[in-house]
Design a protein around this motif. Sequence first.
Motif, PDB file in Angstrom:
ATOM      1  N   LEU A 146      49.250  46.752  60.342  1.00  0.00           N
ATOM      2  CA  LEU A 146      48.329  45.646  60.057  1.00  0.00           C
ATOM      3  C   LEU A 146      48.701  44.382  60.817  1.00  0.00           C
ATOM      4  O   LEU A 146      47.825  43.582  61.172  1.00  0.00           O
ATOM      5  N   ASP A 147      49.984  44.197  61.099  1.00  0.00           N
ATOM      6  CA  ASP A 147      50.416  42.967  61.765  1.00  0.00           C
ATOM      7  C   ASP A 147      49.931  42.867  63.207  1.00  0.00           C
ATOM      8  O   ASP A 147      49.920  41.777  63.786  1.00  0.00           O
ATOM      9  N   ALA A 148      49.484  43.981  63.790  1.00  0.00           N
ATOM     10  CA  ALA A 148      49.023  43.962  65.187  1.00  0.00           C
ATOM     11  C   ALA A 148      47.507  44.011  65.317  1.00  0.00           C
ATOM     12  O   ALA A 148      46.982  44.007  66.426  1.00  0.00           O
ATOM     13  N   VAL A 149      46.783  44.056  64.201  1.00  0.00           N
ATOM     14  CA  VAL A 149      45.332  44.242  64.264  1.00  0.00           C
ATOM     15  C   VAL A 149      44.635  43.048  64.888  1.00  0.00           C
ATOM     16  O   VAL A 149      43.780  43.196  65.773  1.00  0.00           O
ATOM     17  N   ALA A 150      44.956  41.833  64.452  1.00  0.00           N
ATOM     18  CA  ALA A 150      44.233  40.650  64.925  1.00  0.00           C
ATOM     19  C   ALA A 150      44.316  40.512  66.443  1.00  0.00           C
ATOM     20  O   ALA A 150      43.296  40.284  67.109  1.00  0.00           O
TER      21      ALA A 150
ATOM     22  N   ARG B  21      48.353  42.884  51.771  1.00  0.00           N
ATOM     23  CA  ARG B  21      47.980  42.332  53.075  1.00  0.00           C
ATOM     24  C   ARG B  21      46.568  42.762  53.448  1.00  0.00           C
ATOM     25  O   ARG B  21      46.156  43.878  53.135  1.00  0.00           O
ATOM     26  N   ALA B  22      45.858  41.862  54.128  1.00  0.00           N
ATOM     27  CA  ALA B  22      44.504  42.160  54.587  1.00  0.00           C
ATOM     28  C   ALA B  22      44.227  41.365  55.852  1.00  0.00           C
ATOM     29  O   ALA B  22      44.654  40.211  55.975  1.00  0.00           O
ATOM     30  N   VAL B  23      43.516  41.995  56.793  1.00  0.00           N
ATOM     31  CA  VAL B  23      43.134  41.325  58.039  1.00  0.00           C
ATOM     32  C   VAL B  23      41.746  40.734  57.821  1.00  0.00           C
ATOM     33  O   VAL B  23      40.754  41.462  57.698  1.00  0.00           O
ATOM     34  N   ARG B  24      41.691  39.404  57.777  1.00  0.00           N
ATOM     35  CA  ARG B  24      40.488  38.698  57.347  1.00  0.00           C
ATOM     36  C   ARG B  24      39.769  38.036  58.531  1.00  0.00           C
ATOM     37  O   ARG B  24      40.383  37.315  59.324  1.00  0.00           O
ATOM     38  N   LEU B  25      38.464  38.304  58.621  1.00  0.00           N
ATOM     39  CA  LEU B  25      37.607  37.522  59.508  1.00  0.00           C
ATOM     40  C   LEU B  25      37.234  36.269  58.730  1.00  0.00           C
ATOM     41  O   LEU B  25      36.412  36.307  57.816  1.00  0.00           O
ATOM     42  N   GLU B  26      37.872  35.151  59.081  1.00  0.00           N
ATOM     43  CA  GLU B  26      37.681  33.915  58.326  1.00  0.00           C
ATOM     44  C   GLU B  26      36.481  33.122  58.824  1.00  0.00           C
ATOM     45  O   GLU B  26      35.864  32.367  58.071  1.00  0.00           O
ATOM     46  N   ALA B  27      36.158  33.304  60.089  1.00  0.00           N
ATOM     47  CA  ALA B  27      34.988  32.673  60.717  1.00  0.00           C
ATOM     48  C   ALA B  27      34.841  33.318  62.082  1.00  0.00           C
ATOM     49  O   ALA B  27      35.748  34.028  62.544  1.00  0.00           O
ATOM     50  N   VAL B  28      33.717  33.096  62.737  1.00  0.00           N
ATOM     51  CA  VAL B  28      33.548  33.623  64.084  1.00  0.00           C
ATOM     52  C   VAL B  28      34.688  33.113  64.959  1.00  0.00           C
ATOM     53  O   VAL B  28      34.974  31.911  65.002  1.00  0.00           O
ATOM     54  N   GLY B  29      35.382  34.035  65.608  1.00  0.00           N
ATOM     55  CA  GLY B  29      36.493  33.677  66.481  1.00  0.00           C
ATOM     56  C   GLY B  29      37.824  33.541  65.786  1.00  0.00           C
ATOM     57  O   GLY B  29      38.833  33.295  66.460  1.00  0.00           O
ATOM     58  N   ARG B  30      37.875  33.730  64.458  1.00  0.00           N
ATOM     59  CA  ARG B  30      39.151  33.555  63.748  1.00  0.00           C
ATOM     60  C   ARG B  30      39.427  34.764  62.848  1.00  0.00           C
ATOM     61  O   ARG B  30      38.744  34.985  61.847  1.00  0.00           O
TER      62      ARG B  30
ATOM     63  N   PHE C  43      40.943  47.299  56.708  1.00  0.00           N
ATOM     64  CA  PHE C  43      42.120  46.748  57.392  1.00  0.00           C
ATOM     65  C   PHE C  43      42.966  46.027  56.341  1.00  0.00           C
ATOM     66  O   PHE C  43      43.142  44.804  56.365  1.00  0.00           O
ATOM     67  N   ALA C  44      43.482  46.784  55.404  1.00  0.00           N
ATOM     68  CA  ALA C  44      44.197  46.222  54.262  1.00  0.00           C
ATOM     69  C   ALA C  44      45.020  47.329  53.616  1.00  0.00           C
ATOM     70  O   ALA C  44      44.855  48.514  53.922  1.00  0.00           O
ATOM     71  N   ASP C  45      45.899  46.919  52.726  1.00  0.00           N
ATOM     72  CA  ASP C  45      46.671  47.920  51.976  1.00  0.00           C
ATOM     73  C   ASP C  45      45.788  48.677  50.996  1.00  0.00           C
ATOM     74  O   ASP C  45      45.997  49.867  50.749  1.00  0.00           O
ATOM     75  N   TYR C  46      44.785  47.985  50.426  1.00  0.00           N
ATOM     76  CA  TYR C  46      43.887  48.600  49.451  1.00  0.00           C
ATOM     77  C   TYR C  46      42.453  48.153  49.724  1.00  0.00           C
ATOM     78  O   TYR C  46      42.214  47.048  50.221  1.00  0.00           O
ATOM     79  N   VAL C  47      41.507  49.010  49.339  1.00  0.00           N
ATOM     80  CA  VAL C  47      40.093  48.672  49.441  1.00  0.00           C
ATOM     81  C   VAL C  47      39.379  49.243  48.216  1.00  0.00           C
ATOM     82  O   VAL C  47      39.745  50.312  47.718  1.00  0.00           O
ATOM     83  N   VAL C  48      38.379  48.525  47.738  1.00  0.00           N
ATOM     84  CA  VAL C  48      37.549  49.009  46.636  1.00  0.00           C
ATOM     85  C   VAL C  48      36.317  49.699  47.232  1.00  0.00           C
ATOM     86  O   VAL C  48      35.625  49.128  48.081  1.00  0.00           O
TER      87      VAL C  48
ATOM     88  N   LEU D 163      45.924  37.980  59.631  1.00  0.00           N
ATOM     89  CA  LEU D 163      46.533  38.752  58.551  1.00  0.00           C
ATOM     90  C   LEU D 163      46.929  37.792  57.435  1.00  0.00           C
ATOM     91  O   LEU D 163      47.633  36.811  57.675  1.00  0.00           O
ATOM     92  N   ARG D 164      46.453  38.068  56.225  1.00  0.00           N
ATOM     93  CA  ARG D 164      46.704  37.195  55.078  1.00  0.00           C
ATOM     94  C   ARG D 164      47.249  37.990  53.899  1.00  0.00           C
ATOM     95  O   ARG D 164      47.038  39.204  53.791  1.00  0.00           O
ATOM     96  N   GLU D 165      47.939  37.294  53.025  1.00  0.00           N
ATOM     97  CA  GLU D 165      48.312  37.841  51.716  1.00  0.00           C
ATOM     98  C   GLU D 165      47.201  37.494  50.735  1.00  0.00           C
ATOM     99  O   GLU D 165      46.836  36.322  50.598  1.00  0.00           O
TER     100      GLU D 165
END
Length: 341
Positions: free
Chosen positions: A317-321, A2-11, A116-121, A14-16
Motif C-alpha cells: 500500500l505504501d507504493a500505490v500513490a 491503512r487506505a489509499v485515499r483520493l482526497e481531490a483531483v491530483g491528490r 486499496f486498503a487493509d479492509y473494504v466493506v 496513504l492515510r490511517e
Amino acid sequence: MRAVRLEAVGRLALREVSRPVPGPTDLLVRVEASGICGTDRHLLHGEFPAAPPVTLGHEFCGIVEAVGEGVAEIAPGTRVTGDPNIVCGRCEACRAGRINLCRNLRALGIHRDGGFADYVVVPESQAHVLPANLDPVHGAFCEPLACCLHGMDLAAITPGAGVVVLGGGVIGLLVVQLARLAGAGAVVLSTRQASRRALAEAVGATATVDARREDVVAAVAGPRGLLPGGADVVIECAGVAETVEQAPRMARSGGTVVILGVMPQGAKVTIEPFDILFRELRLLGSFINPFTHRRAADLVAAGVLDLDSLVTRRIGLDAVAETVAAPAAPGDVKVMVLPGM
C-alpha cells in the motif's frame, strides 16, 4: 487501518483511517490483492468522474472477516471477489436489463471506498465466492476479466473468425486469450512495446504488429496484410485516439468494432462516417460488466487463463500513490497491490 485515499483531483495519499463497520447486509473483507487499473490514473487526474474523498481500488479479492446481521449466504473465512458496480434496480435502464447503464450507478473504488486498503466493506449482493485454494492474485483479475467478457459478448466472435486486438495492456492480453477460447482462427495484436508483443504471442496471439509502423493498418488489413481485407472483429483495448481511429480501418466490410479502452472524458477522435455507412460496420462501446462477474470468477477458478504472466509487479500500500501518479512503467502489464506486503 491503512487506505489509499483520493482526497481531490491530483491528490492521492496513504492515510490511517478507522476500520469500516459492515451494515446489516454487508461483508467486511480483508483485502488480499487489488489490481491497479488505468482508470485509477484517470480518476487521479480528473479524467473520469469520481466522488472524492474516497479510497480507490475497484479490482480486489479478499477474505470475509465479519458479516452484517442480515447476511445469510456468505460466512466469515470465505474468499470473495467484489463486483464494484452497484446499481439501483429501479431506473429505466435497470428495468430494461441494461444494468451497466444504470442512471444511479455507484462503484466501489470510485464513488464508495474500495480495495486499496487493509479492509473494504462489500454488499453481500456484490460478492462472489471463490475457491479457498485459489491464488488471491488471480482473484483480483475477476473485475477486469468481467469487463472483457462483456466486450466479447458484444463482439460475438464465431469459430474461425479473424480478430484484431489493439493495445497490449492487461485488457488486450486478456482479450487475446478469450478470443482464442471463443474459437477465433487468427488473433493479431498491435502494440508499441516489443515485450508486450512477445507476451501476447506467448498467451495465444497468432501474430503481432509493431504499432509504431507507419503502415500498421496496411500491415494488418491490406491486400498483403496478416488479415487481407480486414478482420471480422476489431477490439480496441488501448484507450488512445490513435487506436480508436485505426480500429474501423482494420475491420472488413460488415465487420464489428468494439471499443473497450477508456479514453479521458471529453477527448475527441476523428472517424469517417461514410466509411462506417458504406461498409456497414458495427461500431460498439462496451461499458463495464453487466451480469458477467460471476462468469469471470468461474473462468478464473477454472484455471484456463494465463494470469501469472500478466503480473509484472507486486507492491504494498505504501507504493500505490506514487505508482498511480506515474505513467505506466515500460513493460508493466498488471501491477498488483498486496496490503499484507
